[in-house]
Scaffold this active site. Structure first.
Site, PDB file in Angstrom:
ATOM      1  CB  THR A  27     -10.622   2.470   8.957  1.00 51.90           C
ATOM      2  OG1 THR A  27      -9.068   3.696   8.406  1.00 51.90           O
ATOM      3  CG2 THR A  27     -10.890   3.007  10.133  1.00 51.90           C
ATOM      4  CD  GLU A  48      -4.912   4.062   5.170  1.00 52.88           C
ATOM      5  OE1 GLU A  48      -5.503   3.135   4.708  1.00 52.88           O
ATOM      6  OE2 GLU A  48      -4.213   4.423   3.940  1.00 52.88           O
ATOM      7  CG  ASP A 104      -0.529   8.428  -2.671  1.00 56.96           C
ATOM      8  OD1 ASP A 104       0.314   9.232  -3.011  1.00 56.96           O
ATOM      9  OD2 ASP A 104      -0.497   8.198  -1.327  1.00 56.96           O
ATOM     10  CG  HIS A 123      -6.386   4.227  -1.741  1.00 56.59           C
ATOM     11  ND1 HIS A 123      -6.226   3.990  -1.447  1.00 56.59           N
ATOM     12  CD2 HIS A 123      -6.770   3.941  -3.139  1.00 56.59           C
ATOM     13  CE1 HIS A 123      -4.947   3.978  -1.889  1.00 56.59           C
ATOM     14  NE2 HIS A 123      -5.328   3.354  -3.117  1.00 56.59           N
ATOM     15  N   GLY A 124      -9.941   4.305   0.874  1.00 56.51           N
ATOM     16  CA  GLY A 124     -10.883   5.885   1.934  1.00 56.51           C
ATOM     17  C   GLY A 124     -11.786   5.484   2.023  1.00 56.51           C
ATOM     18  CG  HIS A 168      -6.821   7.068   3.605  1.00 51.78           C
ATOM     19  ND1 HIS A 168      -6.014   7.919   3.039  1.00 51.78           N
ATOM     20  CD2 HIS A 168      -7.208   5.255   3.180  1.00 51.78           C
ATOM     21  CE1 HIS A 168      -5.154   7.019   2.245  1.00 51.78           C
ATOM     22  NE2 HIS A 168      -6.003   6.470   1.745  1.00 51.78           N
ATOM     23  CG  ASN A 224      -6.262   0.020  -0.992  1.00 48.33           C
ATOM     24  OD1 ASN A 224      -6.819  -0.616  -1.210  1.00 48.33           O
ATOM     25  ND2 ASN A 224      -5.491   1.392  -0.525  1.00 48.33           N
ATOM     26  CG  ASP A 276      -2.140   1.252   1.215  1.00 48.95           C
ATOM     27  OD1 ASP A 276      -2.284   1.186   0.202  1.00 48.95           O
ATOM     28  OD2 ASP A 276      -2.857   1.543   2.212  1.00 48.95           O
ATOM     29  CG  HIS A 277      -1.423   5.348   0.457  1.00 48.76           C
ATOM     30  ND1 HIS A 277      -1.375   5.527  -0.392  1.00 48.76           N
ATOM     31  CD2 HIS A 277      -2.556   4.763   0.934  1.00 48.76           C
ATOM     32  CE1 HIS A 277      -3.013   5.805  -0.421  1.00 48.76           C
ATOM     33  NE2 HIS A 277      -3.801   5.123   0.224  1.00 48.76           N
TER      34      HIS A 277
END
Length: 342
Positions: A274, A169, A131, A249-250, A212, A271, A95-96
């Protein structure tokens, strides 16, 4: 089955785009959270994506080592071993990865795959996310292109992002991002396609107001039409086959109707971090509250080993996390659609 190979992963993503569904991409930080994800995908007969962030990799390596790449390698190796026990396909993703962490995270992981391929072994990760959204667009595209060139040589898919996902995030805070930066323009999507399509296969995290973090349903103001318009611009310029594999995302706090709308515009990966963090912790809290006297040595007592054994509360945590991922499979319509069950 073993972790998906390159051809299988491409087939997964193509089937999702054509079929109007998406794969939950679950951030994990340990063998326990990875096991919860594997069980959920198998239970739902859904292929899926397990991913590791820079922070997740650092945590997995231990508080003394704090090596994000080494921790990610450790989790990936665990998934490679355990995935063979489940009759679904699993892809491994990172990820990121922001520009300042490329050399310490993504490059070592690509190098690890290069070493494995030289020995005739499968890739460690199927895809990586760069990212570069904090950079000017031209610089973001330039670096993305360089990374994709190396990834493509090793049958690795690169995920890129333009625009900025709001919120916070993994220690990165974008809560004060100007509103216009939260939306990717059609022109940006065309620029990206023109630069990257000739190089290799990529996924695209285009932003459409997503954030996020933790929000109640209805508090996030998404504009899914951003994805529709961007895809239309790309198809007009380069043809139907150029429509992107899009990434959401988010998603916490998003209305299910809005999530479903994005699936019709080419979102193939969503994704989830959370919500699964909360689900895992909820299982722990429930166990602790219900078994407080057994967990602790109170008033000279000795507690109850069967309750304070970490395996007891980690099992509880895995169950609640697994249940949340199963819900994600249903929400994203990937349940029952594994390549191995079709």
């Amino acid at each position: 089955m073993p972790v998906a190979n390159y051809e299988q992963y491409c087939t997964m993503l193509d089937r999702a785009k054509k079929g109007g569904f998406a794969y939950p991409a679950i951030n994990v930080t340990s063998t326990s959270t990875a096991n919860a994800a594997l069980e959920a995908f198998a239970n739902m007969k859904s292929d899926g994506i397990i991913q590791v962030s820079t922070g997740g990799g650092q945590f997995a390596s231990g508080q003394s080592v704090k090596d994000m790449a080494l921790g990610a390698i450790s989790i990936a190796q665990h998934v490679h071993l355990m995935a063979q026990k489940y009759n679904v396909l699993i892809a491994l993703h990172t990820d990121h990865c922001h520009p300042n962490k490329v050399d310490g995270f993504m490059i070592p992981l690509i190098e690890e795959t290069e070493k494995r391929r030289a020995k005739g072994e499968p890739n460690l990760f199927n895809s990586h996310m760069y990212d570069g959204s904090e950079l000017p667009l031209e610089e973001n595209i330039r670096v993305s292109k360089e990374l994709l060139e190396r990834c493509a040589k090793n049958e690795i898919i690169l995920e890129i992002e333009t625009g900025v996902v709001g919120g916070e995030e993994d220690g990165v805070n974008n809560e004060d991002t100007p509103a216009d930066k939260l939306y990717t323009s059609p022109e940006e999507m065309v620029q990206v396609a023109k630069a990257l399509r000739p190089v290799g296969k990529f996924m695209y995290a285009a932003t459409f107001g997503n954030v996020h973090g933790v929000y109640k349903p209805g508090n996030v103001k998404l504009r899914p039409e951003i994805l529709k318009n961007g895809q239309a611009a790309v198809v007009k310029e380069f043809g139907e086959e150029a429509a992107n594999w899009l990434v959401f995302h988010g998603g916490s706090g998003s209305e299910l109707s809005e999530i479903h709308e994005t699936l019709g515009y080419g979102v193939v990966k969503m994704n989830i971090d959370t919500d699964t963090q909360y689900a895992y912790s909820k299982g722990v809290v429930d166990h602790m509250f219900k078994n407080y006297d057994s967990m602790l040595k109170i008033d000279g007592e000795v507690g109850n080993k069967s309750f304070y054994d970490p395996r007891a509360w980690m099992k509880a945590a895995e169950k609640t996390m697994t249940a949340r991922i199963e819900q994600a499979c249903r929400d994203l319509k990937s349940d029952g659609k594994s390549i191995l069950h079709s």
